[in-house]
Design a protein around this motif. Sequence first.
Motif, PDB file in Angstrom:
ATOM      1  N   PHE A  18       0.836  -1.194   0.000  1.00 50.67           N
ATOM      2  CA  PHE A  18       0.000   0.000   0.000  1.00 50.67           C
ATOM      3  C   PHE A  18       0.879   1.255   0.000  1.00 50.67           C
ATOM      4  CE2 PHE A  18      -3.400  -2.645   2.217  1.00 50.67           C
ATOM      5  CZ  PHE A  18      -4.212  -2.716   1.094  1.00 50.67           C
ATOM      6  N   SER A  19       0.326   2.328  -0.510  1.00 53.96           N
ATOM      7  CA  SER A  19       1.017   3.620  -0.514  1.00 53.96           C
ATOM      8  C   SER A  19       0.171   4.637   0.224  1.00 53.96           C
ATOM      9  CB  SER A  19       1.242   4.089  -1.961  1.00 53.96           C
ATOM     10  OG  SER A  19       1.729   5.419  -1.965  1.00 53.96           O
ATOM     11  N   ASN A  20       0.844   5.555   0.932  1.00 56.34           N
ATOM     12  CA  ASN A  20       0.120   6.593   1.672  1.00 56.34           C
ATOM     13  C   ASN A  20       0.051   7.910   0.910  1.00 56.34           C
ATOM     14  OD1 ASN A  20       2.790   7.326   1.829  1.00 56.34           O
ATOM     15  ND2 ASN A  20       2.720   7.914   3.994  1.00 56.34           N
ATOM     16  N   ILE A  21       0.346   7.870  -0.383  1.00 54.66           N
ATOM     17  CA  ILE A  21       0.380   9.093  -1.187  1.00 54.66           C
ATOM     18  C   ILE A  21      -0.988   9.369  -1.800  1.00 54.66           C
ATOM     19  CG2 ILE A  21       1.441  10.225  -3.182  1.00 54.66           C
ATOM     20  CD1 ILE A  21       3.898   8.459  -2.736  1.00 54.66           C
ATOM     21  N   ASN A  22      -1.570  10.507  -1.422  1.00 48.10           N
ATOM     22  CA  ASN A  22      -2.793  11.016  -2.065  1.00 48.10           C
ATOM     23  C   ASN A  22      -3.924   9.990  -2.123  1.00 48.10           C
ATOM     24  OD1 ASN A  22      -1.459  13.478  -2.578  1.00 48.10           O
ATOM     25  ND2 ASN A  22      -0.619  12.664  -4.503  1.00 48.10           N
ATOM     26  N   ASN A  23      -4.106   9.225  -1.047  1.00 51.86           N
ATOM     27  CA  ASN A  23      -5.193   8.234  -1.010  1.00 51.86           C
ATOM     28  C   ASN A  23      -5.193   7.319  -2.229  1.00 51.86           C
ATOM     29  OD1 ASN A  23      -6.290   9.075   1.472  1.00 51.86           O
ATOM     30  ND2 ASN A  23      -7.359  10.772   0.446  1.00 51.86           N
ATOM     31  N   LEU A  24      -4.001   7.002  -2.710  1.00 60.17           N
ATOM     32  CA  LEU A  24      -3.865   6.187  -3.914  1.00 60.17           C
ATOM     33  C   LEU A  24      -4.554   4.832  -3.775  1.00 60.17           C
ATOM     34  CD1 LEU A  24      -2.495   5.749  -6.702  1.00 60.17           C
ATOM     35  CD2 LEU A  24      -0.516   4.843  -5.458  1.00 60.17           C
TER      36      LEU A  24
END
Length: 787
Positions: free
Chosen positions: A539-545
């Motif tokens: 998972f990524s925490n960038i911009n609700n990706l």
Amino acid sequence: MMIYNYLKIALRNLIRNKVYSFIKIFSLTVGLTAAIFTFLWVIDELSYDKFHTNAPNIYRVMTNNTYPDGRIETYPATTSLLKDAIRNEIPEADKVALLSMETNALISNEKNSFNEQGVYADSSLFSIFSFPLLKGDQKNPIPDNTSIVISENLTKKLFGDKDPVGKSVTVDYGRSFMVSGVFTNVPSNSSLQFDFVLPLGLFIKDNPWTQNWQSGGTQTMVALKPGASLENANTKIGALIKKNCKECSTSAFLFPYTQQRLYSEFENGKSMSGRIEQVKLFSIIAAIVLLMACINFMNLATAQSVARSREIGVRKLIGARQSGLIMHFISESLVLAFIGLLFALIAVHFLLPLFNGITEKSVQLDFTNPILVTGALVITVVSGLLAGCYPAFLLSSFKPVTVLKGDASPSLSGGFRKTLVVVQFATSIILITGSMIIYRQISFISNKNLGFEKENVIEIKRNDMLGKNYAPFKNDLLQIPSVKSIGFGGSNIFTVPITTTDPVWRNKPVNSSITFKIFRCDEGFIPTMNIGLLAGRNFSNINNLDSANYIINKKAMKIMGLTPDNVIGADLQMWNGKGKIVGLTDDFNNDNLRQGIEPLIFLYSKNIGSNYFIKIDGSVPVNTTLAAIEKTFKKHSPAYLFEYSFLDQVFAREYRTELIIGKLSLIATVFAVLICCLGLFGLVAYAAVKRTKEIGVRKVLGASVSSIVVLLSKDFIILVLIAFIIAGPIAYFVMQQWLQGFAYHTNISWWIFAAAGAGALMVTLLTMSFQAIKAALANPVKSLKNE
């Protein structure tokens, strides 16, 4: 006067035969100690929830969810709409209470704050259950959504001896509530444990999803009217959900509230088992130990029968009846049993803290409890009768003419005693084998590779302040040199509790009832737990990706009909909406090891759930790391107490039932072997005395010490070998059935049986050696002169 004479003669015989009396009393003491401990444990288990005044009429509403393939899943969560439906449409129902699941919250006032467990409920909670109010309106203790009722214990913590009614407290440093009542502390034998009650209306307002027939976020309790038919009530309640929700696949039924602890496991909608299996198991083990003590008594009494044959012959010649002799010998066994009870009670008194520590209970030796007193007396009398009945009937059957000639009755052959010895040692070998296999299984579970790391991981419970300050809290933690990473996880990783059949993927079979585990987490969880990522990305925490993207495990991939080549990018719709599968993890154990690995879907979330997992450097002193973490915790959550658990300790608690069984079986094994040794010691001693003349003659004729030791020991060694042959298959069958309850279990190796048999044989040799060598070294001149 007759009873007095019986007791007087019994005491004389007790004093005259000190060694044998000691062995009998000590054996009965050990057996009765085990029986009393088990009885205390059983009383406590059976007492749960029975203190309520109206207990026989109280029921918990359970939900059966029927899947398209016919599989039924049973759970206690109900829709909040069920309360009014029951109250309006089920005439058999007298009262209905609705409450949330137990929840933790920080309760504070101007001076103090405490993290406590409580529930959201309506006022019916106090009218159905016997949780007496010390202060407040008995009919309506929770008058509105700004009221709170607290326990006597919490009152003392917050306000000391002052009256709390009308005073304000804050919950989770958010809302303020006025204390409207105080209830007595909830007893320890209550399934429902809480120290505060908040208004249910507030819970429903904050969780509007509970106002849906397909939801299941509350508990419903029902008190039926006296004399009401449970069958009729269940028939009507069973149709309620379907009547109000055509598309629902669930139905409700009433389950006796007092049975929920012991019969909590359901299969196909029917109660099958639960903790009642532990109650049965511990009761059987205690009965076995007590029976072995009684066998010792019978063995020694029948072994001494020849010595008492002349006494019996004389008694019969002067007019004693067989019934009188039976009463005499039984009175002797009862005297010994009650002496054993006295010592057993003393042992229980001193060992009770140790017992409570092992069983994780707080039982007490309360002599004002009529059930305990009656039970202890009944167990003692039954033990005395059981131990003394066979010797009494055997000894009283002697013919006076025969025994006075010096010829004991033919019934005095050692066949029965040998059978009892075999039974004792077979039981001991079964217990030894069982204990070894149980501990081997516990070790297997503890060391099993779960597919993620549980060592050097600290678990901290989420609270509102940490939830709001998660980003700075996480950043500050990562500045600590000994903190490697931190991740958020929504629930228990060892037994993921959230399941659903809701996932939708391409080519999903019509009417599919496949259950998936659901685990909410952030981008830090998978690397913190070192869960293998086989394909795709984390998972990524960038911009609700990844707000609507998902990661699945290998088991889920196979169930969805996907492969490692096409799983990444595949469509998947779940609670976060329509999205894509962005990652594939290796399978890891996400359920109790009795169940095995289940298909699992990760949902991205930073705050829906309860746990923060912190990976630390194990080479740094733990206290140093904990102090730094606590300082950071207090910086971002000053109102809350710093509480933590090591993940491997959490894992150990998951299997505390097996650990308790292992410890108790080990204790029972020690007791059983000790009783066997005492009985064997007495029998060998008696055999040596009985064969004194023979031993003397053999020594005069040149027999060696070793040959005499073999002479006295060989019969008992043969009995132990027979016991091993009998016990081996029984132990294998019983333990194989127990291991089948685990999806992952150790193998039963041949050396376990060999070790158990060798151990029993070694104990036998050590027990016999003292008496045998003593008899072999005795001066033959003295023994022949005495004869």
